[in-house]
Design an enzyme around this catalytic site. Structure first.
Site, PDB file in Angstrom:
ATOM      1  N   ASN A  37     -12.216  78.474   6.850  1.00 15.80           N
ATOM      2  CA  ASN A  37     -10.857  78.468   6.288  1.00 15.80           C
ATOM      3  C   ASN A  37      -9.787  78.370   7.373  1.00 15.80           C
ATOM      4  OD1 ASN A  37     -11.763  78.639   3.650  1.00 15.80           O
ATOM      5  ND2 ASN A  37     -11.759  80.880   3.633  1.00 15.80           N
ATOM      6  N   LYS A  64      -6.426  72.440  11.113  1.00 13.95           N
ATOM      7  CA  LYS A  64      -6.448  70.970  10.982  1.00 13.95           C
ATOM      8  C   LYS A  64      -5.193  70.504  10.231  1.00 13.95           C
ATOM      9  CE  LYS A  64      -9.344  67.404   8.875  1.00 13.95           C
ATOM     10  NZ  LYS A  64      -9.472  67.439   7.406  1.00 13.95           N
ATOM     11  N   GLY A 105      -9.304  97.589   9.830  1.00 13.83           N
ATOM     12  CA  GLY A 105      -8.046  97.694  10.573  1.00 13.83           C
ATOM     13  C   GLY A 105      -7.193  98.826  10.040  1.00 13.83           C
ATOM     14  N   GLY A 150      -9.771  74.903   8.827  1.00 10.83           N
ATOM     15  CA  GLY A 150      -9.126  73.983   7.877  1.00 10.83           C
ATOM     16  C   GLY A 150      -7.609  74.083   7.975  1.00 10.83           C
ATOM     17  N   PHE A 192      -8.129  96.493  16.279  1.00  8.86           N
ATOM     18  CA  PHE A 192      -7.969  96.975  17.655  1.00  8.86           C
ATOM     19  C   PHE A 192      -7.465  95.848  18.578  1.00  8.86           C
ATOM     20  CE2 PHE A 192     -10.852  97.208  21.558  1.00  8.86           C
ATOM     21  CZ  PHE A 192      -9.863  97.765  22.361  1.00  8.86           C
ATOM     22  N   VAL A 193      -8.251  94.808  18.771  1.00  8.52           N
ATOM     23  CA  VAL A 193      -7.840  93.740  19.698  1.00  8.52           C
ATOM     24  C   VAL A 193      -6.674  92.939  19.102  1.00  8.52           C
ATOM     25  CG1 VAL A 193      -8.543  91.666  20.930  1.00  8.52           C
ATOM     26  CG2 VAL A 193     -10.184  93.527  20.664  1.00  8.52           C
ATOM     27  N   ASP A 228      -7.719  88.479   2.366  1.00  5.32           N
ATOM     28  CA  ASP A 228      -9.108  88.356   2.849  1.00  5.32           C
ATOM     29  C   ASP A 228      -9.316  86.900   3.252  1.00  5.32           C
ATOM     30  OD1 ASP A 228     -11.805  87.980   3.171  1.00  5.32           O
ATOM     31  OD2 ASP A 228     -12.390  89.193   1.434  1.00  5.32           O
ATOM     32  N   LYS A 269     -21.330  84.782  13.910  1.00 10.85           N
ATOM     33  CA  LYS A 269     -20.558  84.331  15.075  1.00 10.85           C
ATOM     34  C   LYS A 269     -21.149  83.045  15.647  1.00 10.85           C
ATOM     35  CE  LYS A 269     -17.432  87.645  15.497  1.00 10.85           C
ATOM     36  NZ  LYS A 269     -15.981  87.414  15.533  1.00 10.85           N
ATOM     37  N   TYR A 274     -23.947  89.901  11.941  1.00 14.15           N
ATOM     38  CA  TYR A 274     -22.814  89.694  12.861  1.00 14.15           C
ATOM     39  C   TYR A 274     -23.139  88.542  13.814  1.00 14.15           C
ATOM     40  CZ  TYR A 274     -19.307  91.071  16.432  1.00 14.15           C
ATOM     41  OH  TYR A 274     -18.262  91.111  17.333  1.00 14.15           O
TER      42      TYR A 274
HETATM   43  P1  NAD Z   1     -11.607  95.712  14.503  1.00  9.82           P
HETATM   44  O1  NAD Z   1     -12.578  96.092  13.460  1.00  9.82           O
HETATM   45  O2  NAD Z   1     -10.738  96.775  15.088  1.00  9.82           O
HETATM   46  O3  NAD Z   1     -10.639  94.568  13.985  1.00  9.82           O
HETATM   47  C1  NAD Z   1     -11.029  93.584  13.074  1.00  9.82           C
HETATM   48  C2  NAD Z   1      -9.874  93.329  12.115  1.00  9.82           C
HETATM   49  O4  NAD Z   1     -10.241  92.265  11.223  1.00  9.82           O
HETATM   50  C3  NAD Z   1      -9.537  94.532  11.249  1.00  9.82           C
HETATM   51  O5  NAD Z   1      -8.142  94.751  11.226  1.00  9.82           O
HETATM   52  C4  NAD Z   1     -10.055  94.143   9.874  1.00  9.82           C
HETATM   53  O6  NAD Z   1      -9.391  94.781   8.826  1.00  9.82           O
HETATM   54  C5  NAD Z   1      -9.851  92.639   9.904  1.00  9.82           C
HETATM   55  N1  NAD Z   1     -10.702  91.908   8.965  1.00  9.82           N
HETATM   56  C6  NAD Z   1     -12.064  91.991   8.827  1.00  9.82           C
HETATM   57  N2  NAD Z   1     -12.481  91.153   7.857  1.00  9.82           N
HETATM   58  C7  NAD Z   1     -11.377  90.524   7.391  1.00  9.82           C
HETATM   59  C8  NAD Z   1     -11.178  89.531   6.397  1.00  9.82           C
HETATM   60  N3  NAD Z   1     -12.184  89.048   5.672  1.00  9.82           N
HETATM   61  N4  NAD Z   1      -9.914  89.088   6.178  1.00  9.82           N
HETATM   62  C9  NAD Z   1      -8.874  89.568   6.882  1.00  9.82           C
HETATM   63  N5  NAD Z   1      -9.019  90.511   7.855  1.00  9.82           N
HETATM   64  C10 NAD Z   1     -10.251  90.975   8.091  1.00  9.82           C
HETATM   65  O7  NAD Z   1     -12.452  94.985  15.645  1.00  9.82           O
HETATM   66  P2  NAD Z   1     -12.016  94.495  17.096  1.00  9.82           P
HETATM   67  O8  NAD Z   1     -12.792  95.232  18.082  1.00  9.82           O
HETATM   68  O9  NAD Z   1     -10.534  94.455  17.197  1.00  9.82           O
HETATM   69  O10 NAD Z   1     -12.580  93.003  17.079  1.00  9.82           O
HETATM   70  C11 NAD Z   1     -11.730  91.902  16.792  1.00  9.82           C
HETATM   71  C12 NAD Z   1     -12.482  90.593  16.969  1.00  9.82           C
HETATM   72  O11 NAD Z   1     -12.966  90.479  18.298  1.00  9.82           O
HETATM   73  C13 NAD Z   1     -13.708  90.455  16.058  1.00  9.82           C
HETATM   74  O12 NAD Z   1     -13.798  89.133  15.608  1.00  9.82           O
HETATM   75  C14 NAD Z   1     -14.864  90.779  16.970  1.00  9.82           C
HETATM   76  O13 NAD Z   1     -16.041  90.141  16.566  1.00  9.82           O
HETATM   77  C15 NAD Z   1     -14.355  90.259  18.299  1.00  9.82           C
HETATM   78  N6  NAD Z   1     -15.022  90.973  19.404  1.00  9.82           N
HETATM   79  C16 NAD Z   1     -14.614  92.234  19.760  1.00  9.82           C
HETATM   80  C17 NAD Z   1     -15.285  92.909  20.765  1.00  9.82           C
HETATM   81  C18 NAD Z   1     -14.893  94.292  21.204  1.00  9.82           C
HETATM   82  O14 NAD Z   1     -15.576  94.863  22.060  1.00  9.82           O
HETATM   83  N7  NAD Z   1     -13.836  94.870  20.700  1.00  9.82           N
HETATM   84  C19 NAD Z   1     -16.378  92.293  21.400  1.00  9.82           C
HETATM   85  C20 NAD Z   1     -16.771  91.032  20.989  1.00  9.82           C
HETATM   86  C21 NAD Z   1     -16.056  90.372  19.998  1.00  9.82           C
END
Ligand code: NAD
Ligand code: UDP
Length: 318
Positions: free
Chosen positions: A99, A105, A36, A102, A11-12, A56, A149, A145
């Protein structure tokens, strides 16, 4: 500029990919599609400056050529998603952060970690300022989670202090908008989907718990500004307008013109009672604050979900 975004099909992340392409960057999107969706980046797939890598990020990634910026957004973010994938969530928040640090860096890249208001847990200070250390249950169901984080933040600061990496930490509060998955289980898609389908809106607990919802375009602006600072400590990014979940459900019913009733259900374990960002730091440092109010953001998001539901209906009939 070459910018790598993990979780770029989420999403984001997909909004970030779009923004950096619009700014003329080369964008490398890394995603394993666990939460995603390819459709989120469909408009970018054929762009000459866009590359998609299915990977991944909990496993090391090798990349040819220079990388100027790395934004680590990969992680399930909906409580329903991270409860379904607890070990994956712990790994991507810890090993994935290691990762990507790294890689930053090696490439001497600027780095931004997507952290979260969940680092404050069920907060005893309200609103939450960045100097609050939080109130997290490490072994509760949300711990996978929250602690991942928190570990990610610690690792990011260690790379900054030990290796002089140019790192940034955005503590993101509840964000919503186009490209959220209708079935991701978070309150915005759940309640909007229910209202549009004419189903009862499921409010957990008595609905007195609060959240503060930020529209995605505002968040993206805050992230881009944060990446371009010399500031390394965490910065809250969110909308300070707080609302109870029950009132939020009523707003959705009114805005959608739905006849749906609101029904109360059990409150999930460790569900934070209140949440509202203090955004003084972001205001001063970035000259940033959200511009889109909840009504307008909700209107746009409802339209998006309405279109998606109509497409789903058409798909079923064919
Ligand atoms: P989302 O689930 O829509 O997107 C997460 C994306 O990460 C997905 O496309 C997923 O396939 C990918 N992903 C997960 N594990 C993976 C891995 N091991 N390797 C490669 N890709 C991987 O969630 P979002 O709402 O877009 O959140 C994105 C980020 O923002 C996250 O890190 C989340 O913790 C952070 N965040 C979001 C919110 C919110 O309200 N949307 C709030 C706080 C933090
Ligand atoms: N919630 C709700 N009904 C739903 C989904 C969520 O009442 O159908 C509540 C949830 O218990 C929490 C708030 O809405 O109090 C926000 O939940 P969400 O899953 O969006 O994210 P959180 O802020 O808890 O990480």
């Amino acid at each position: 500029m070459r910018t790598l975004i993990t979780g770029g099909a989420g999403f984001v992340g997909s909004h970030l990919c779009q923004r950096f392409i619009a700014e003329g960057h080369e964008v490398v999107c890394v995603d394993n599609f666990i939460t995603g969706n390819l459709a989120n980046i469909e408009g970018l797939r054929n762009h000459s400056r866009f590359t998609l890598i299915g990977h991944d990020i909990s496993h090391p990634l090798e990349i040819d050529g220079p990388v100027d910026n790395i934004l680590h957004f990969a992680s399930p973010a909906s409580p329903v998603d991270y409860l379904r994938h607890p070990i994956h969530t712990l790994k991507v928040g810890s090993l994935g952060t290691h990762n990507t640090l790294g890689l930053a860096k090696l490439k001497k890249a600027r780095y931004l970690l997507a952290s979260t208001s969940e680092v404050y847990g069920d907060p005893e200070q309200h609103p939450q300022r960045e100097d609050y250390w939080g109130h997290v249950n490490p072994i509760g169901i949300r711990g996978v989670y929250d602690e991942a984080k928190r570990f990610g933040e610690a690792m990011t600061m260690a790379y900054h202090r030990s290796h002089g990496l140019d790192t940034h930490i955005g503590r993101i509060f509840n964000t919503y908008g186009e490209r959220m998955r209708l079935d991701d289980g978070r309150v915005v898609p759940n309640l909007m989907g229910q209202a549009l389908r004419g189903e009862p809106l499921t409010v957990y607990g008595d609905g007195s718990q609060t959240r503060s919802f930020c529209y995605v375009a505002d968040l993206v602006e805050g992230i881009v500004r944060l990446l371009n600072t010399d500031f390394h400590e965490p910065v809250n990014l969110g909308n300070p307008h707080e609302v109870s979940i029950l009132d939020f459900a009523k707003e959705i019913v009114a805005l959608s013109g739905s006849q749906s009733p609101i029904v109360l259900g059990p409150l999930p374990q460790d569900d934070p009672r209140v949440r509202r960002p203090d955004i003084d730091r972001a205001r001063k440092l970035l000259g940033w604050e959200p511009k889109i109010d909840r009504r307008e953001g909700m209107r746009r998001t409802l339209e998006y979900f309405r279109t998606r539901l109509t497409m789903e209906e058409k798909g079923k009939k064919q």
